[in-house]
Design a protein around this motif. Structure first.
Motif, short mmCIF file in Angstrom:
data_model
loop_
_atom_site.label_atom_id
_atom_site.label_comp_id
_atom_site.label_asym_id
_atom_site.label_seq_id
_atom_site.Cartn_x
_atom_site.Cartn_y
_atom_site.Cartn_z
N PRO A 165 0.84 -1.20 0.00
CA PRO A 165 0.00 0.00 0.00
C PRO A 165 0.87 1.25 0.00
N ALA A 166 0.43 2.27 -0.73
CA ALA A 166 1.20 3.51 -0.80
C ALA A 166 1.16 4.23 0.54
N LYS A 167 2.25 4.91 0.84
CA LYS A 167 2.33 5.64 2.10
C LYS A 167 1.61 6.98 1.96
N ARG A 168 0.80 7.28 2.96
CA ARG A 168 0.10 8.55 2.98
C ARG A 168 -0.22 8.93 4.41
N VAL A 169 -0.43 10.22 4.63
CA VAL A 169 -0.86 10.73 5.93
C VAL A 169 -2.31 11.19 5.75
N LEU A 170 -3.19 10.59 6.51
CA LEU A 170 -4.61 10.90 6.39
C LEU A 170 -5.21 10.93 7.79
N ASN A 171 -5.37 12.12 8.31
CA ASN A 171 -5.95 12.27 9.64
C ASN A 171 -6.71 13.59 9.70
N LYS A 172 -7.06 13.99 10.91
CA LYS A 172 -7.85 15.20 11.09
C LYS A 172 -7.09 16.20 11.95
N PHE A 173 -7.26 17.47 11.62
CA PHE A 173 -6.77 18.53 12.49
C PHE A 173 -7.71 18.66 13.70
N SER A 174 -7.25 19.41 14.68
CA SER A 174 -8.08 19.60 15.88
C SER A 174 -9.40 20.29 15.55
N SER A 175 -9.43 21.05 14.46
CA SER A 175 -10.66 21.73 14.06
C SER A 175 -11.64 20.81 13.36
N GLY A 176 -11.21 19.58 13.06
CA GLY A 176 -12.08 18.62 12.39
C GLY A 176 -11.85 18.53 10.89
N GLU A 177 -11.01 19.39 10.34
CA GLU A 177 -10.72 19.33 8.91
C GLU A 177 -9.78 18.16 8.60
N THR A 178 -9.95 17.62 7.39
CA THR A 178 -9.16 16.45 6.98
C THR A 178 -7.82 16.88 6.40
N ARG A 179 -6.78 16.20 6.83
CA ARG A 179 -5.44 16.44 6.32
C ARG A 179 -5.00 15.23 5.50
N CYS A 180 -4.52 15.50 4.30
CA CYS A 180 -4.07 14.42 3.41
C CYS A 180 -2.71 14.78 2.82
N GLU A 181 -1.79 13.82 2.88
CA GLU A 181 -0.46 14.00 2.30
C GLU A 181 -0.01 12.68 1.69
N ILE A 182 0.19 12.66 0.37
CA ILE A 182 0.64 11.46 -0.33
C ILE A 182 2.17 11.45 -0.27
N GLN A 183 2.76 10.47 0.39
CA GLN A 183 4.20 10.43 0.62
C GLN A 183 4.95 9.65 -0.46
N ASP A 184 4.24 8.91 -1.32
CA ASP A 184 4.87 8.22 -2.43
C ASP A 184 4.56 8.96 -3.73
N SER A 185 5.46 8.86 -4.69
CA SER A 185 5.28 9.52 -5.97
C SER A 185 4.18 8.83 -6.77
N VAL A 186 3.28 9.63 -7.34
CA VAL A 186 2.20 9.09 -8.17
C VAL A 186 2.30 9.64 -9.59
N ARG A 187 3.38 10.33 -9.92
CA ARG A 187 3.53 10.94 -11.25
C ARG A 187 3.56 9.86 -12.33
N GLY A 188 2.63 9.95 -13.26
CA GLY A 188 2.56 9.00 -14.36
C GLY A 188 2.10 7.62 -13.96
N LYS A 189 1.61 7.44 -12.73
CA LYS A 189 1.22 6.11 -12.24
C LYS A 189 -0.29 5.88 -12.42
N ASP A 190 -0.66 4.62 -12.41
CA ASP A 190 -2.07 4.21 -12.42
C ASP A 190 -2.50 4.06 -10.96
N VAL A 191 -3.30 4.99 -10.46
CA VAL A 191 -3.63 5.08 -9.04
C VAL A 191 -5.02 4.50 -8.79
N TYR A 192 -5.12 3.67 -7.76
CA TYR A 192 -6.39 3.10 -7.32
C TYR A 192 -6.60 3.48 -5.85
N ILE A 193 -7.66 4.19 -5.58
CA ILE A 193 -7.95 4.65 -4.22
C ILE A 193 -9.14 3.86 -3.70
#
Length: 424
Positions: free
Chosen positions: A28-56
């Protein structure tokens, strides 16, 4: 090992993501997916997806994140926002193609409308509106032959100069209270279309909105399983792969139900008859239908459903087949009816197990002998895991991740997935 592919997972069903990646032999690809204290969603894709076939991969259900390593207390809307943000992040990261893999599609039941026998949606009549014999079709629109127009407007506009043929209103028409569609002397008809008793006003249709949000976020393809309404695919202008869970359910019947040749496939309602007959015909089994009818005495009263069995189930094993179970009210009432009609064991085979509200308690107290669902929705909280007694001992979960893994592999390599629908 499948190359040039990235598999991302949301917080709704991490175990399902791991299972799909195991079959594909990719991490599985590495990513950061959590919530801030305000309840907003934080997302950070830590692996390169340039030119890749991505399945979420992101599933949906009621509180699915609590027992499977996800976010405790997160709901359908939280998971959907996560999905849209991940799609947008991959689109910004120059991904070649983004496929949203949704084992259970959210809001897939909202295209439905409750219709009465006349074909109009059921609803309560508007309160505070004086009903007359007037309907939208009963009086021809003015101006028209031999149909006079209102003599004066309530805002003080003087139309005394109007020709008498158009301006005159007979006293007999005023006394009887007849009005045309352009009359404004009746306050209840001013700038308003008076609906009929069974017309349902301003009902939001979220189905097309979900399709638009996913498309605008950047999804190039949708992959799901057993849509509640197959016509839901028409909301999209991108390809939609609607996989079937029937092969897995059919295999379970053949391997785990004794003397299944004498069993009866039962549809708990008329809407699922086509789905149930497909399994019954492929196995050569008998078919029965439970007809649910609502007959209220008044429109203001609650719709009470009466259930009637069509078919013979005396002394036979009954297998209820449906696409999903939510509150479990329909299948538990169906099981009670089948037992009353002389059925033996009663099984329920369903693709999606949402189990909202008190569904688990209702199933435990019902006449159902066993409930079989797939793992499109996380069920760890309902099964025996780190606890002495399972929340639902009647529940059995089948793994459908292999079907999704094979579909992902075929789509990635440009192969046809039609073989996945040929289960007979």
């Amino acid at each position: 090992m499948v190359r040039n592919i990235v598999v991302l997972g949301g917080n709704s069903h991490p175990r399902f993501v791991e299972s799909v990646c195991e079959f594909l032999n990719v991490p599985p690809a590495k990513r950061v997916l959590n919530k801030f204290s305000s309840g907003e969603t934080r997302c950070e894709i830590q692996d390169s997806v340039r030119g890749k076939d991505v399945y979420i991969i992101q599933s949906f259900g009621v509180g699915t994140g609590g027992g499977d390593g996800g976010i405790t207390g997160a709901g359908v809307n939280d998971f959907f926002v996560e999905l849209c943000i991940m799609i947008s992040a991959c689109k910004t990261g120059s991904a070649h193609r983004i496929t949203a893999v949704l084992p259970l599609f959210p809001y897939s039941r909202q295209p439905d409308l409750p219709y009465n026998k006349a074909g109009a949606p059921l609803s309560k009549p508007p309160s505070g509106v004086v009903k007359t014999d007037y309907t939208f079709e009963s009086v021809p629109a003015t101006p028209g032959p031999s149909v006079p127009r209102t003599a004066a407007f309530s805002n003080g506009v003087d139309i005394a100069d109007t020709p008498p043929v158009i301006a005159a209103v007979s006293s007999q028409q005023q006394q009887q209270g007849q009005f045309t569609t352009h009359d404004i002397e009746n306050p209840s008809l001013v700038m308003a279309f008076q609906s009929k008793t069974s017309y349902k006003q301003w009902m939001a249709q979220a189905g097309s909105l979900m399709a638009d949000l996913l498309t605008c976020a950047g999804a190039d393809r949708i992959m799901t399983c057993d849509l509640h309404e197959s016509t839901y695919q028409g909301f999209f202008d991108i390809p939609v792969d609607n996989l079937y869970g029937r092969p897995l359910l059919k295999s379970y019947i053949q391997r785990n139900i004794e003397n299944y040749r004498d069993a009866v496939i039962v549809s708990p309602d008329a809407g699922g008859a086509k789905r149930a007959t497909a399994i019954a015909d492929s196995l050569g089994l008998a078919f029965a239908l439970i007809h649910k009818e609502r007959r209220p005495t008044h429109f203001t009263e609650r719709q009470k459903a009466t259930m009637m069995l069509v078919g013979n189930v005396v002394g036979r094993v009954c297998i209820l087949v449906d696409d999903l179970v939510d509150t479990a009210n329909t299948i538990t009432r169906a099981a009670k009816l089948l037992k009353r009609e002389g059925a033996g064991k009663v099984y329920a085979l369903l693709t999606h197990g949402i189990f909202s509200g008190d569904a688990i308690a209702r199933i435990n107290a019902s006449a159902l002998d066993k409930v079989i669902v797939t793992n499109t929705v996380a069920q760890d909280v309902h099964q025996q895991q780190n606890r002495a007694v399972a929340a639902c001992p009647k529940l059995e979960v089948l793994d459908i991740s292999l079907l999704f893994a094979e579909a992902i592999r075929r789509v990635h390599h440009g192969e046809s997935i039609s073989v996945l629908f040929q289960y007979d």
